[in-house]
Design a protein around this motif. Structure first.
Motif, PDB file in Angstrom:
ATOM      1  N   MET A   1       0.112  -0.458  -0.087  1.00  0.00           N
ATOM      2  CA  MET A   1      -0.022   0.000   0.021  1.00  0.00           C
ATOM      3  C   MET A   1       0.222   0.567  -0.161  1.00  0.00           C
ATOM      4  SD  MET A   1      -0.778  -1.284   1.054  1.00  0.00           S
ATOM      5  CE  MET A   1      -1.028  -1.687   1.526  1.00  0.00           C
ATOM      6  N   PRO A   2       3.016   1.871  -0.635  1.00  0.00           N
ATOM      7  CA  PRO A   2       3.005   1.933  -0.101  1.00  0.00           C
ATOM      8  C   PRO A   2       3.292   2.472  -0.187  1.00  0.00           C
ATOM      9  CG  PRO A   2       4.732   1.714  -0.343  1.00  0.00           C
ATOM     10  CD  PRO A   2       3.487   1.119   0.138  1.00  0.00           C
ATOM     11  N   SER A   3       1.896   4.666  -0.263  1.00  0.00           N
ATOM     12  CA  SER A   3       1.632   4.640  -0.914  1.00  0.00           C
ATOM     13  C   SER A   3       1.591   5.764  -0.514  1.00  0.00           C
ATOM     14  CB  SER A   3       1.465   3.665  -0.857  1.00  0.00           C
ATOM     15  OG  SER A   3       1.925   2.782  -0.683  1.00  0.00           O
ATOM     16  N   PRO A 134       9.542  -8.346  12.276  1.00  0.00           N
ATOM     17  CA  PRO A 134       8.633  -7.141  11.953  1.00  0.00           C
ATOM     18  C   PRO A 134       8.852  -5.990  12.718  1.00  0.00           C
ATOM     19  CG  PRO A 134       7.493  -8.924  13.318  1.00  0.00           C
ATOM     20  CD  PRO A 134       8.683  -9.501  13.049  1.00  0.00           C
ATOM     21  N   TYR A 135       9.054  -4.634  12.172  1.00  0.00           N
ATOM     22  CA  TYR A 135       8.987  -3.350  12.833  1.00  0.00           C
ATOM     23  C   TYR A 135       7.734  -2.740  12.937  1.00  0.00           C
ATOM     24  CZ  TYR A 135       9.355  -1.851   7.921  1.00  0.00           C
ATOM     25  OH  TYR A 135       9.338  -1.520   6.505  1.00  0.00           O
ATOM     26  N   TYR A 136       6.664  -3.254  12.650  1.00  0.00           N
ATOM     27  CA  TYR A 136       5.263  -2.255  12.390  1.00  0.00           C
ATOM     28  C   TYR A 136       4.165  -3.216  12.164  1.00  0.00           C
ATOM     29  CZ  TYR A 136       2.469   1.686  12.011  1.00  0.00           C
ATOM     30  OH  TYR A 136       1.276   2.444  12.362  1.00  0.00           O
ATOM     31  N   ASP A 137       2.905  -3.279  12.890  1.00  0.00           N
ATOM     32  CA  ASP A 137       1.821  -3.916  12.602  1.00  0.00           C
ATOM     33  C   ASP A 137       1.172  -3.088  11.870  1.00  0.00           C
ATOM     34  OD1 ASP A 137       3.230  -5.890  14.224  1.00  0.00           O
ATOM     35  OD2 ASP A 137       1.303  -6.074  15.798  1.00  0.00           O
ATOM     36  N   VAL A 138       0.207  -3.696  10.994  1.00  0.00           N
ATOM     37  CA  VAL A 138      -0.517  -3.012   9.822  1.00  0.00           C
ATOM     38  C   VAL A 138      -2.016  -3.132   9.681  1.00  0.00           C
ATOM     39  CG1 VAL A 138      -0.848  -2.322   7.212  1.00  0.00           C
ATOM     40  CG2 VAL A 138       1.576  -3.210   8.462  1.00  0.00           C
ATOM     41  N   LYS A 139      -2.649  -2.080   9.460  1.00  0.00           N
ATOM     42  CA  LYS A 139      -4.299  -2.296   9.474  1.00  0.00           C
ATOM     43  C   LYS A 139      -4.664  -1.615   8.151  1.00  0.00           C
ATOM     44  CE  LYS A 139      -8.145  -2.937  12.179  1.00  0.00           C
ATOM     45  NZ  LYS A 139      -8.526  -2.834  13.815  1.00  0.00           N
ATOM     46  N   GLN A 140      -5.453  -1.821   7.351  1.00  0.00           N
ATOM     47  CA  GLN A 140      -5.899  -1.338   6.097  1.00  0.00           C
ATOM     48  C   GLN A 140      -7.007  -0.320   6.413  1.00  0.00           C
ATOM     49  OE1 GLN A 140      -4.195  -1.492   3.181  1.00  0.00           O
ATOM     50  NE2 GLN A 140      -2.732  -3.065   4.336  1.00  0.00           N
ATOM     51  N   ALA A 141      -7.238   0.700   5.476  1.00  0.00           N
ATOM     52  CA  ALA A 141      -8.146   1.521   5.682  1.00  0.00           C
ATOM     53  C   ALA A 141      -8.735   1.790   4.369  1.00  0.00           C
ATOM     54  CB  ALA A 141      -7.678   2.931   6.455  1.00  0.00           C
ATOM     55  N   VAL A 142     -10.104   2.357   4.131  1.00  0.00           N
ATOM     56  CA  VAL A 142     -10.731   2.746   3.135  1.00  0.00           C
ATOM     57  C   VAL A 142     -11.241   4.211   3.073  1.00  0.00           C
ATOM     58  CG1 VAL A 142     -13.057   2.626   1.769  1.00  0.00           C
ATOM     59  CG2 VAL A 142     -12.101   0.483   3.164  1.00  0.00           C
ATOM     60  N   VAL A 143     -10.442   5.127   2.101  1.00  0.00           N
ATOM     61  CA  VAL A 143     -10.643   6.307   1.818  1.00  0.00           C
ATOM     62  C   VAL A 143     -11.650   6.500   0.647  1.00  0.00           C
ATOM     63  CG1 VAL A 143      -9.324   8.377   1.308  1.00  0.00           C
ATOM     64  CG2 VAL A 143      -8.362   6.565   2.657  1.00  0.00           C
ATOM     65  N   ALA A 144     -12.440   7.622   0.847  1.00  0.00           N
ATOM     66  CA  ALA A 144     -13.450   7.917  -0.162  1.00  0.00           C
ATOM     67  C   ALA A 144     -13.679   9.581  -0.041  1.00  0.00           C
ATOM     68  CB  ALA A 144     -14.729   7.384   0.041  1.00  0.00           C
ATOM     69  N   THR A 171      -0.957  -5.531  -0.116  1.00  0.00           N
ATOM     70  CA  THR A 171      -1.972  -6.279   0.763  1.00  0.00           C
ATOM     71  C   THR A 171      -3.181  -5.363   0.732  1.00  0.00           C
ATOM     72  OG1 THR A 171      -0.767  -5.329   2.636  1.00  0.00           O
ATOM     73  CG2 THR A 171      -0.337  -7.639   2.135  1.00  0.00           C
ATOM     74  N   SER A 172      -3.110  -4.086   0.478  1.00  0.00           N
ATOM     75  CA  SER A 172      -4.184  -3.338   0.256  1.00  0.00           C
ATOM     76  C   SER A 172      -5.104  -3.869  -0.752  1.00  0.00           C
ATOM     77  CB  SER A 172      -3.767  -2.001   0.020  1.00  0.00           C
ATOM     78  OG  SER A 172      -3.226  -1.311   1.037  1.00  0.00           O
ATOM     79  N   TYR A 173      -4.641  -4.269  -1.948  1.00  0.00           N
ATOM     80  CA  TYR A 173      -5.391  -4.874  -2.942  1.00  0.00           C
ATOM     81  C   TYR A 173      -6.105  -6.056  -2.503  1.00  0.00           C
ATOM     82  CZ  TYR A 173      -6.928  -7.129  -7.251  1.00  0.00           C
ATOM     83  OH  TYR A 173      -7.355  -7.636  -8.319  1.00  0.00           O
ATOM     84  N   GLU A 174      -5.131  -6.929  -1.786  1.00  0.00           N
ATOM     85  CA  GLU A 174      -5.514  -8.331  -1.142  1.00  0.00           C
ATOM     86  C   GLU A 174      -6.583  -8.141  -0.196  1.00  0.00           C
ATOM     87  OE1 GLU A 174      -2.121 -10.346   0.388  1.00  0.00           O
ATOM     88  OE2 GLU A 174      -1.072 -10.330  -1.537  1.00  0.00           O
ATOM     89  N   ALA A 175      -6.757  -6.998   0.634  1.00  0.00           N
ATOM     90  CA  ALA A 175      -7.809  -6.806   1.369  1.00  0.00           C
ATOM     91  C   ALA A 175      -9.004  -6.472   0.727  1.00  0.00           C
ATOM     92  CB  ALA A 175      -7.272  -5.443   2.328  1.00  0.00           C
ATOM     93  N   ILE A 176      -9.043  -5.916  -0.438  1.00  0.00           N
ATOM     94  CA  ILE A 176     -10.277  -5.508  -1.190  1.00  0.00           C
ATOM     95  C   ILE A 176     -10.640  -7.191  -1.589  1.00  0.00           C
ATOM     96  CG2 ILE A 176     -11.077  -4.661  -3.321  1.00  0.00           C
ATOM     97  CD1 ILE A 176      -9.267  -2.574  -3.104  1.00  0.00           C
TER      98      ILE A 176
END
Length: 286
Positions: A1-3, A134-144, A171-176
């Protein structure tokens, strides 16, 4: 996402962005690290006495600032220099290589010793490359955009008919695909900049990015945009970012040990607070 955006890719059990440092690291293919093999400043790097760190081009806040990894500014940039320091390479002994995101996780020799570009640790990628601890735990978000008919969605199901997009190979795409499972095929973009442009042009209703990127987009980049919500965490190990290395690299164990020392010392937490603390919170989609 990296982005900006490729900021590809933050999964924490809680809704806050700054939870990573307290999480137990995932099991990685880090390999053994001994004093003999991790002699400070004398590791078997691509160039003797120099540590080459890779990242994408362009790179974006809050991970890197002004697309300048050598500046030391931005969360991943600061983490990279902190790892280098733990390995015995001061800043003047660190050089940077720009490598496209997808190319960095493909099989074959790398143009870097390690690479920090919001790479989520996945079993599939582990077939081709090594990951550090790992150095960071990740969560995905939806933006509109606030004007979108999906801006008020409160559940994942409410997004099923939305035209969604994300950066390719993330993984953003995979989350979709895996979590939202939209009716229409999601759009794929080479960079998060392209995804952002598609959103402003009305080509997609919403995009999915990692949470810190979502905060940056909505607060500093796209006027009138909003975070619709965070995608729920799945069961098991959360999504985590790790440094990418050559498959079977003799440096993997040393880099993992360096990351763990930074975690134990509270350095990762401090860097998150410095570069990501402005993120705040976002609603959780049910």
């Amino acid at each position: 996402m990296p982005s900006p955006l490729p900021l590809r890719r933050l999964l924490v059990a809680a809704a806050a962005v700054l939870a990573v440092a307290g999480c137990a690291p995932a099991d990685t293919n880090s390999g053994p690290a001994t004093a003999a093999t991790c002699t400070p400043g004398a590791l078997p790097t691509r160039t003797d006495g120099i540590l080459t760190v890779g990242t994408d081009q362009p790179v974006y806040p809050p991970w890197y600032i002004d697309d300048d990894p050598a500046s030391g500014k931005g969360f991943e940039c600061a983490v990279a220099y902190a790892i280098a320091g733990e390995l015995g390479y001061p800043r003047d002994k660190v050089t940077w290589a720009r490598v496209p995101f997808n190319a960095a996780v493909q099989p074959g020799p790398k143009a870097f010793d390690l690479n920090l570009t919001e790479f989520s640790i996945t079993d599939e990628r582990r077939q081709a490359v090594d990951f550090s601890a790992p150095y960071y735990d990740v969560k995905q978000a939806v933006v509109a955009l606030g004007s979108s008919p999906f801006a008020g969605a409160t559940t994942v199901a409410a997004l099923k008919d939305a035209r969604l997009g994300a950066q390719v190979g993330t993984t953003s795409y995979e989350a979709i695909v895996d979590q939202i499972k939209p009716s229409a095929q999601p759009a794929v973009f080479n960079t998060n900049d392209d995804a952002k442009l598609a959103l402003t042009n009305g080509q997609v209703d919403a995009i999915v990015v990692d949470l810190p990127t979502a905060f940056f987009i909505t607060s500093a980049e796209l006027q009138g945009s909003k975070i619709v919500g965070q995608l729920p965490a799945g069961s098991g190990t959360p999504e985590q970012f790790g440094a990418v290395l050559d498959k079977g690299s003799p440096l993997t164990g040393c880099v993992s040990a360096a990351v763990e020392r930074l975690r134990s010392a509270g350095t990762l937490t401090a860097l998150e607070q410095q570069w990501l603390a402005s993120a705040g919170s976002a609603p959780a989609l049910k």
